[in-house]
Design a protein around this motif. Structure first.
Motif, PDB file in Angstrom:
ATOM      1  N   LEU A  19       0.727  -1.098  -0.030  1.00  0.00           N
ATOM      2  CA  LEU A  19       0.075   0.074   0.103  1.00  0.00           C
ATOM      3  C   LEU A  19       0.914   1.115   0.065  1.00  0.00           C
ATOM      4  O   LEU A  19       1.780   1.414   0.677  1.00  0.00           O
ATOM      5  CB  LEU A  19      -0.787   0.162   1.191  1.00  0.00           C
ATOM      6  N   ALA A  20       0.454   2.229  -0.917  1.00  0.00           N
ATOM      7  CA  ALA A  20       1.310   3.555  -0.801  1.00  0.00           C
ATOM      8  C   ALA A  20       0.839   4.449   0.423  1.00  0.00           C
ATOM      9  O   ALA A  20      -0.389   4.022   0.852  1.00  0.00           O
ATOM     10  CB  ALA A  20       0.886   4.097  -2.091  1.00  0.00           C
ATOM     11  N   ALA A  21       1.421   5.278   0.959  1.00  0.00           N
ATOM     12  CA  ALA A  21       0.935   6.093   1.848  1.00  0.00           C
ATOM     13  C   ALA A  21      -0.341   6.928   1.650  1.00  0.00           C
ATOM     14  O   ALA A  21      -0.451   7.181   0.537  1.00  0.00           O
ATOM     15  CB  ALA A  21       1.941   7.216   2.187  1.00  0.00           C
ATOM     16  N   SER A  34     -10.002 -11.524   5.776  1.00  0.00           N
ATOM     17  CA  SER A  34      -8.624 -11.598   5.849  1.00  0.00           C
ATOM     18  C   SER A  34      -8.235 -11.095   7.124  1.00  0.00           C
ATOM     19  O   SER A  34      -8.743 -10.181   7.567  1.00  0.00           O
ATOM     20  CB  SER A  34      -7.837 -11.156   4.715  1.00  0.00           C
ATOM     21  N   LEU A  35      -6.752 -11.609   7.543  1.00  0.00           N
ATOM     22  CA  LEU A  35      -6.243 -10.936   8.921  1.00  0.00           C
ATOM     23  C   LEU A  35      -4.999 -10.300   8.015  1.00  0.00           C
ATOM     24  O   LEU A  35      -4.241 -11.033   7.261  1.00  0.00           O
ATOM     25  CB  LEU A  35      -5.795 -12.162   9.641  1.00  0.00           C
ATOM     26  N   PHE A  36      -4.374  -9.245   8.579  1.00  0.00           N
ATOM     27  CA  PHE A  36      -3.086  -8.586   7.953  1.00  0.00           C
ATOM     28  C   PHE A  36      -1.976  -8.722   8.990  1.00  0.00           C
ATOM     29  O   PHE A  36      -2.312  -8.399  10.195  1.00  0.00           O
ATOM     30  CB  PHE A  36      -3.652  -7.323   7.574  1.00  0.00           C
ATOM     31  N   LEU A  37      -0.990  -8.925   8.557  1.00  0.00           N
ATOM     32  CA  LEU A  37       0.267  -9.085   9.291  1.00  0.00           C
ATOM     33  C   LEU A  37       1.080  -7.612   8.362  1.00  0.00           C
ATOM     34  O   LEU A  37       1.358  -8.189   7.328  1.00  0.00           O
ATOM     35  CB  LEU A  37       1.228 -10.411   9.197  1.00  0.00           C
ATOM     36  N   VAL A  38       1.421  -6.863   9.259  1.00  0.00           N
ATOM     37  CA  VAL A  38       2.393  -5.587   8.768  1.00  0.00           C
ATOM     38  C   VAL A  38       4.063  -6.341   8.570  1.00  0.00           C
ATOM     39  O   VAL A  38       4.434  -6.532   9.581  1.00  0.00           O
ATOM     40  CB  VAL A  38       2.283  -4.358   9.547  1.00  0.00           C
ATOM     41  N   ILE A  39       4.303  -6.359   7.532  1.00  0.00           N
ATOM     42  CA  ILE A  39       5.715  -6.902   7.298  1.00  0.00           C
ATOM     43  C   ILE A  39       6.593  -5.484   7.469  1.00  0.00           C
ATOM     44  O   ILE A  39       7.718  -5.672   8.118  1.00  0.00           O
ATOM     45  CB  ILE A  39       5.892  -7.604   5.993  1.00  0.00           C
ATOM     46  N   ASP A  40       6.117  -4.452   6.829  1.00  0.00           N
ATOM     47  CA  ASP A  40       6.906  -3.429   6.794  1.00  0.00           C
ATOM     48  C   ASP A  40       6.115  -2.168   6.647  1.00  0.00           C
ATOM     49  O   ASP A  40       5.318  -2.376   5.951  1.00  0.00           O
ATOM     50  CB  ASP A  40       7.890  -3.176   5.766  1.00  0.00           C
ATOM     51  N   GLY A  41       6.483  -0.825   7.172  1.00  0.00           N
ATOM     52  CA  GLY A  41       5.656   0.245   7.037  1.00  0.00           C
ATOM     53  C   GLY A  41       4.652   0.551   8.463  1.00  0.00           C
ATOM     54  O   GLY A  41       5.014   0.023   9.505  1.00  0.00           O
ATOM     55  N   ASP A  42       3.531   1.043   8.225  1.00  0.00           N
ATOM     56  CA  ASP A  42       2.950   1.678   9.087  1.00  0.00           C
ATOM     57  C   ASP A  42       1.359   1.596   8.654  1.00  0.00           C
ATOM     58  O   ASP A  42       1.275   2.512   8.007  1.00  0.00           O
ATOM     59  CB  ASP A  42       3.336   2.810   9.955  1.00  0.00           C
ATOM     60  N   ALA A  83      -0.070   4.683   6.793  1.00  0.00           N
ATOM     61  CA  ALA A  83       0.604   5.954   7.178  1.00  0.00           C
ATOM     62  C   ALA A  83       2.021   6.390   6.311  1.00  0.00           C
ATOM     63  O   ALA A  83       2.547   7.525   6.172  1.00  0.00           O
ATOM     64  CB  ALA A  83       0.995   6.167   8.603  1.00  0.00           C
ATOM     65  N   GLU A  84       2.340   5.287   5.537  1.00  0.00           N
ATOM     66  CA  GLU A  84       3.556   5.324   5.061  1.00  0.00           C
ATOM     67  C   GLU A  84       3.611   4.075   4.110  1.00  0.00           C
ATOM     68  O   GLU A  84       2.390   3.253   4.220  1.00  0.00           O
ATOM     69  CB  GLU A  84       4.875   5.344   5.948  1.00  0.00           C
ATOM     70  N   ARG A  85       4.525   3.937   3.214  1.00  0.00           N
ATOM     71  CA  ARG A  85       4.647   2.589   2.195  1.00  0.00           C
ATOM     72  C   ARG A  85       4.672   1.402   3.184  1.00  0.00           C
ATOM     73  O   ARG A  85       5.208   1.464   4.041  1.00  0.00           O
ATOM     74  CB  ARG A  85       5.808   2.829   1.350  1.00  0.00           C
ATOM     75  N   THR A  86       3.658   0.481   2.843  1.00  0.00           N
ATOM     76  CA  THR A  86       3.606  -0.440   3.707  1.00  0.00           C
ATOM     77  C   THR A  86       3.305  -1.692   2.885  1.00  0.00           C
ATOM     78  O   THR A  86       2.802  -1.914   2.064  1.00  0.00           O
ATOM     79  CB  THR A  86       2.234  -0.288   4.695  1.00  0.00           C
ATOM     80  N   LEU A  87       4.076  -2.955   3.511  1.00  0.00           N
ATOM     81  CA  LEU A  87       3.975  -4.131   3.063  1.00  0.00           C
ATOM     82  C   LEU A  87       3.070  -5.101   3.865  1.00  0.00           C
ATOM     83  O   LEU A  87       3.521  -5.218   5.140  1.00  0.00           O
ATOM     84  CB  LEU A  87       5.075  -4.983   2.745  1.00  0.00           C
TER      85      LEU A  87
END
Length: 176
Positions: A19-21, A34-42, A83-87
């Protein structure tokens, strides 16, 4: 968070999504699939209050599970915004439900995670119950290792502590 739980969720994930910011992952009223796990970002879970202020219900950074309380809900009750680029790793609900039924260690790790999230939610409620902006800032700072984020992220903190960005900026001006 438990490394075992993160590893378990990553094994259950079917795909990843970037996702882009500023992009919305889901909106209030969308069905939970689905359930989401944040790998990188916010990513932030936010709810618009009647007077126009957005309140942050969760701030999910790398290694966090986003909106885990939605596991047994039919629809989301808030909005998720990057809030920022997120994976993100995306885990279908049926896979999580099956792992909870069939793997006791996964279920135990899940329970421990939810317990710590309840503690975090209670602390957040305590911060929101404070009357003065200065008290909320002090409590938030103590909870977050005594440091404040860079200037560009202050509005996120204002949302988390339930004050307007302007009130937060005024508080910072007083502290200088």
């Amino acid at each position: 968070m438990s490394t075992g739980l993160i590893d378990g969720l990553l094994k259950l994930a079917q795909r990843k999504r970037e996702l882009a910011a500023g992009k919305v992952l889901f909106r209030a009223g969308d069905p939970v699939r689905s359930l989401f796990l944040v790998i990188d970002g916010d990513v932030r879970l936010v709810r618009a209050l009647p007077h126009g202020v957005q309140l942050t219900l969760q701030r999910a950074g790398a290694g966090a599970i986003l909106a885990e309380a939605s596991l047994f809900a039919g629809r989301y009750h808030c909005e998720a915004v990057a809030a920022e680029r997120t994976l993100l790793a995306i885990v279908p609900l049926r896979r999580v439900e099956m792992a909870l039924k069939e793997h006791s260690e996964f279920a135990r790790a899940w329970t421990q995670h939810l317990s710590s999230e309840v503690q975090r939610a209670r602390t957040h409620a305590e911060i929101l119950s404070l009357k003065l902006v200065s008290e909320r800032v002090d409590a938030w700072t103590a909870l977050n290792g005594g440091t404040f984020p860079p200037r560009g992220r202050w509005r996120h903190v204002a949302s988390e502590i339930g004050v307007t960005p302007e009130a937060l900026y005024r508080e910072f001006a007083k502290r200088r």
